[in-house]
Design a protein around this motif. Structure first.
Motif, PDB file in Angstrom:
ATOM      1  N   ALA A 350     -13.783  10.533   5.972  1.00 42.18           N
ATOM      2  CA  ALA A 350     -12.376  10.177   5.814  1.00 42.18           C
ATOM      3  C   ALA A 350     -11.604  10.366   7.120  1.00 42.18           C
ATOM      4  N   ARG A 351     -11.941  11.422   7.872  1.00 42.16           N
ATOM      5  CA  ARG A 351     -11.271  11.653   9.151  1.00 42.16           C
ATOM      6  C   ARG A 351     -11.621  10.556  10.155  1.00 42.16           C
ATOM      7  N   GLU A 352     -12.865  10.126  10.128  1.00 36.54           N
ATOM      8  CA  GLU A 352     -13.316   9.069  11.044  1.00 36.54           C
ATOM      9  C   GLU A 352     -12.743   7.711  10.674  1.00 36.54           C
ATOM     10  N   GLY A 353     -12.478   7.490   9.401  1.00 34.50           N
ATOM     11  CA  GLY A 353     -11.939   6.218   8.950  1.00 34.50           C
ATOM     12  C   GLY A 353     -12.971   5.109   8.937  1.00 34.50           C
ATOM     13  N   SER A 354     -14.219   5.472   8.673  1.00 30.98           N
ATOM     14  CA  SER A 354     -15.315   4.494   8.662  1.00 30.98           C
ATOM     15  C   SER A 354     -15.775   4.279   7.228  1.00 30.98           C
ATOM     16  N   ARG A 383      -9.543   3.722  -0.409  1.00 30.86           N
ATOM     17  CA  ARG A 383      -8.280   3.235   0.158  1.00 30.86           C
ATOM     18  C   ARG A 383      -7.771   4.178   1.234  1.00 30.86           C
ATOM     19  N   ASN A 384      -7.928   5.506   1.032  1.00 29.61           N
ATOM     20  CA  ASN A 384      -7.491   6.461   2.044  1.00 29.61           C
ATOM     21  C   ASN A 384      -8.325   6.366   3.310  1.00 29.61           C
ATOM     22  N   VAL A 385      -9.619   6.075   3.156  1.00 28.77           N
ATOM     23  CA  VAL A 385     -10.469   5.901   4.335  1.00 28.77           C
ATOM     24  C   VAL A 385     -10.005   4.693   5.135  1.00 28.77           C
ATOM     25  N   LYS A 424      -0.579  -3.590   3.933  1.00 30.42           N
ATOM     26  CA  LYS A 424      -0.342  -2.511   2.962  1.00 30.42           C
ATOM     27  C   LYS A 424      -0.302  -1.154   3.646  1.00 30.42           C
ATOM     28  N   VAL A 425      -1.185  -0.941   4.637  1.00 29.57           N
ATOM     29  CA  VAL A 425      -1.177   0.336   5.360  1.00 29.57           C
ATOM     30  C   VAL A 425       0.129   0.500   6.123  1.00 29.57           C
ATOM     31  N   ILE A 426       0.610  -0.587   6.758  1.00 28.85           N
ATOM     32  CA  ILE A 426       1.880  -0.520   7.489  1.00 28.85           C
ATOM     33  C   ILE A 426       3.026  -0.224   6.528  1.00 28.85           C
TER      34      ILE A 426
END
Length: 520
Positions: A350-354, A383-385, A424-426
């Motif tokens: 999750a921290r890496e976002g992969s 979704r959080n990743v 959506k993230v923005i």
């Protein structure tokens, strides 16, 4: 087999005396000390192989000959099992080359320190055998104490079916009395009843008791039996959550909340259990902020030197809930504990976002997440990743194509799908996304990099959270305080005042001690 001398003159008379004092002084909390001492005495009896002898000595001391014979008939099967356990323990000791009980007792006497001898003498002097009239008055309390001891010995010996039968008999007996001095004993019996049912029949065994537990909970509410309400409410929530019946658990919690006045004034163990179950319900219903608060309080209220399984399970739920809130657990919180290794890998992904790393972790540790009841929450982390990956890219680049964004976070789909996800993230905002936007003409994600954190509301939000936590601790401390009586009380002599202050001092000492045995 005779009862060891260390048990008969000290432990059993102390337990009997505390039960009688609880009845005569009308102070139910004195039974806390009796139950704590009972646990210590039974551990010694189990380790020395004298369970049957302990029960016989308790009945001889606490009851008349007729009552003792009647109880011996009612508990004939449990006592037969305990006698067989005594023989097994003695055989194991003999095969291991241990000395006999007399030699071990002599050796213990030789190694006693003066402090131990002083403590023993004080306990023996303070706990003399009560009178026969007092024992007759305390018959229900002593009878249920004997049933509690029997159930605890059977549970420790893994004889769960027999323990379940014993608890059912004792619970039915306790329900016939409406006495506040029996509330704590009834609560302990309810706990042992639920534990024996769960160990003997799993989740189905606990669910089978649900109608009876609901009936006993209604009775406890009518009688204002707060310890019984706490234990039964937690058992009912546990039975619902074990079968993933979160809607029913929330309905029960909303209609039968924790008893008023229980927080800060009752068992920390039951409060921790209730907060743990409440946090799980909140997490499933997407109320992550409330879930984090409940799980954090449950972790703080749990004993530090006991209940390792409870602490680990609460930590797992708290880690996942924090990640669902967009927070990243610190490395030191998850390293060094083997059972937390899957969650360390999950936090790293999750921290890496992969998405690729997240998928590998879910596939390799899916069985662990399912066993902990967290598979449905872990699935929500996808979704959080994605959000974490897009934010990392926005902080690293002032301008990058959407195709490169998709390749860096492992997102599959057409350019329009990628643009929709990034939009959506923005919209959700967060660190690094305040000034981000999509240039649709060139198909790029544009941002201004990392902002000044002190120009955002993050410091104020953290300060507010810390202030609210301190205010909650202060309010709970105020509710738990016991204020002295008014100075203008009439009709109290100096001797009565001295006895009252002594009783209040003993009660405060008993409340201050941490009862780790609440976590069975």
């Amino acid at each position: 087999m005779s009862v060891p001398a260390a048990h008969t003159p000290i432990h059993i008379p102390s337990i009997v005396s505390l039960c009688v004092r609880s009845l005569l002084n009308k102070e139910p909390r004195t039974l806390n000390r009796a139950l704590r001492l009972l646990s210590i005495s039974l551990k010694d009896a189990s380790s020395s192989g004298s369970q049957r002898s302990w029960m016989s000595a308790f009945m001889d001391l606490a009851f008349s000959s007729a009552a003792s014979a009647s109880l011996a008939l009612d508990l004939a099967e449990p006592m037969r099992l305990l006698a067989s356990l005594d023989e097994e323990t003695m055989k194991k000791k003999a095969s291991a080359g241990d000395v006999d009980m007399k030699d071990s007792t002599d050796a213990d006497a030789k190694t006693k320190t003066p402090a131990d001898e002083k403590q023993t003498d004080e306990a023996a002097a303070a706990t003399q055998k009560p009178s026969a009239a007092a024992l007759n008055l305390a018959t229900p309390e002593l009878t249920l104490t004997l049933y509690v001891a029997t159930a605890m010995l059977l549970v420790d010996a893994h004889k769960y079916a027999e323990a379940l039968k014993t608890c059912e008999t004792a619970v039915q007996m306790a329900a016939t009395y409406n006495r506040r001095t029996l509330d704590l004993l009834g609560a302990r019996l309810f706990r042992l009843w639920g534990l024996a049912a769960e160990k003997s029949g799993g989740t189905k065994g606990l669910a089978a008791l649900r109608p009876q537990m609901l009936a006993y909970h209604r009775t406890s509410c009518v009688r204002h039996d707060i310890p019984g309400q706490e234990v039964l409410l937690n058992l009912l929530l546990r039975s619902y959550l074990s079968e993933r019946l979160y809607a029913q658990a929330e309905r029960l919690r909303s209609r039968a909340p924790l008893p008023e006045g229980a927080l800060g004034a009752r068992s920390n163990a039951q409060q921790a259990r209730y907060l743990h179950y409440l946090g799980r319900i909140r997490a499933v219903h997407l109320e992550y902020t409330e879930a984090k608060e409940c799980l954090s309080q449950a972790l703080r209220k749990a004993p530090a030197r006991a209940a390792a399984g409870f602490r680990m399970l609460t930590t797992k739920w708290l880690v996942v809930v924090r990640m669902l809130l967009g927070e990243t657990p610190e490395r030191r919180e998850l390293t060094g504990v083997k059972v937390l290794a899957p969650y360390f890998a999950l936090a790293a992904a999750a921290r890496e976002g992969s998405l690729a790393a997240f998928t590998r972790v879910v596939e390799s540790h899916g069985a662990v997440f399912a066993r902990d009841g967290l598979s449905h929450l872990v699935a929500r982390l996808r979704r959080n990743v994605i959000r974490s990956g897009v934010r990392r890219v926005a902080l690293a680049y002032t301008r990058i194509s959407l195709a490169d964004v998709a390749s860096k976070i492992g997102l599959e789909g057409s350019s329009s799908d990628v643009a929709s996800v990034v939009a959506k993230v923005i919209r959700d905002g967060g660190e690094g996304m305040e000034e981000a936007y999509i240039d649709h003409a060139s198909g790029c994600l544009c941002s201004r990099g990392a902002p000044n954190v002190y120009g955002t509301r993050s410091p104020a939000a953290q300060f507010h959270d810390r202030t609210m936590f301190l205010m909650d601790v202060h309010n709970e401390a105020l509710r738990a305080m016991r204020f002295p009586a008014k100075a203008g009380d009439d009709g109290e002599t100096e001797e009565q005042r001295r006895e009252r202050r002594l009783a209040e001092s003993e009660l405060a000492t008993a409340i201050a001690e941490e009862d780790d045995d609440d976590f069975l």
